[in-house]
Design an enzyme around this catalytic site. Sequence first.
Site, short mmCIF file in Angstrom:
data_model
loop_
_atom_site.label_atom_id
_atom_site.label_comp_id
_atom_site.label_asym_id
_atom_site.label_seq_id
_atom_site.Cartn_x
_atom_site.Cartn_y
_atom_site.Cartn_z
CB SER A 189 -7.76 3.89 2.29
OG SER A 189 -7.45 3.04 3.70
CE LYS A 232 -3.80 1.77 2.76
NZ LYS A 232 -4.88 2.27 3.61
CB SER A 276 -8.31 0.70 6.30
OG SER A 276 -8.75 2.13 5.97
#
Lengths: 95, 471
Positions: free
Chosen positions: B140, B65, B164
């Site tokens: 996210s 990420k 997330s």
Amino acid sequence: MIDKEEVRRIAKLSMLELKDEDVDKFCSQFNEILDYMKEIDELDLDKHEAVFHVIELQNVFREDKVKESIDNGRALENAPDAADGAFRVPKVIER
Amino acid sequence: MLYKKTLHELLGLIEKGEIKAKDVYESVLNRIKEKDGKINAYVSVFEEFEKYDEGLLKGLPIAIKDNIHIEGKKTTCSSKILSNFIAIFDATVIKHLKKAGATFIGKTNLDEFAMGSSTETSYFGTTKNPWDTTRIPGGSSGGSAAAVASGEAIAALGSDTGGSIRQPASLCGVVGFKPTYGRVSRFGLVAFASSLDQIGPITRDVRDAAILMNLICGHDENDSTSANVDVPDFTEFLDKSVKGMKIGFYDKTLEDCDEDVQKAMDETVKILKNLGCEIESVDLPNAKYAVSDYYIIAPAEASSNLARYDGVKYGFRAEEYEDLKDMYIKTRSEGFGDEVKRRIMLGTYVLSSGYYDAYYLKAQKLRGLIKQDFDRAFEKFDCIISPTTPTEAFGIGEKVNNPLQMYLSDIFTIPANLTAIPAVSIPNGLSKNGLPLGLQIMANAFREDLIFKLASAFEKEFNLWDRLPLD
């Protein structure tokens, strides 16, 4: 209720500048969100302690030893503006 | 077709000498070239196969990420304000993975600064759900989940502040694991809400999650909140009998969920009962206030953490300004997107004089009550189950202008962050639209072993491996 003036005040505290249309939009969104948060007022929290960390933290000690760290050059690599080994910003002190 | 396989299958093939790690890398890279125009899972892709060390992972590629630092690579947090930032050190998790012989295939898309539940707030465009590209992948860590679900990555790391990792894993039909707060070092993860953030794996199955957890957990002196506790071999808890396990079913808000979600939970309870688990309804009386609690605490911490973006030390700086203060303001106003501004301002508001007691202090008291609910529940139950999300993946654009609606999609995942406990999302059904749904399993702090045991047993009865959109 938060009004537009309050939104502008919060923006200023947050170091943000909002366009007029954003002030309108944020104002209604904040009111909706804060209104939802009012559900917490149903609870009687007066006798409870605030818990800032749910897992108990311990003070962390270590020996005061000099270790390798990021050198000046590396620290400046991402600076938008740098000169003479320092971050360069607009002049702050008037003559 | 190596990109279709799980991490442990590929490790087996490498061990037997049938393939090389570079073959896997190339297979995934080709898949990215073929698919990412449609999915937009990546912010940056590394075209060179870089090997760092020998180790268990034998050179297999992991996607990261884009809020976790890899030295020499960009860390943008999917924000304009960091769009030119190049990391000058490795996050601790990256150091661990490099030492374990991993390589990295790219940095995955996220909601700007990990703030969002749909990956629509990214400066680099929305990631699409590989099951249906008109829908969001969750957020996210939407890029990481979409990459793993579509074959654009074998496994990935995400970060989880209010769900997330788990929410996008649920909406993309993969496994997402949020470890106990403190299990995994946050050093090198760009801070959003420091008392809630935690790094964890997103994988195609439970075994892969256990393998990555074994590698990324552990004490780190660079993170003062890192827990100094032993890390067991999590793979040892897989494939065990769950007969007699006591499960609390958090079913109080189930009536607000989609009918499909309710049906999937009914089936889940049946499966677990067949496996010999004892299931009872569990009451967590204060958990229903978790969304309110979270959206006071997280923005408060965010407003403080994001004060560092001022255009001085790193990142984007506005071009035109009058003086220093004006430079800060213009930089931040041009550099941050709407959701980030909204949360910084909410945080500033709840911490400001006159409102601190009414919001922030109350929220911290409530956090203690929610923790007490869970402590009590875990005296009786080994694990607590709930849906991961109240709905299937929603349409792109559907909730992006309605922040409160968006925030409510995290209603089941937020309590684990507020109480620091570990939780996983694993697939447990398909909606009538053929979209994945997720089961969340939570356990007490540092009892990841119980989650792995239950998740592994459930996964044998229900999984979506053969239905992932890998073709």
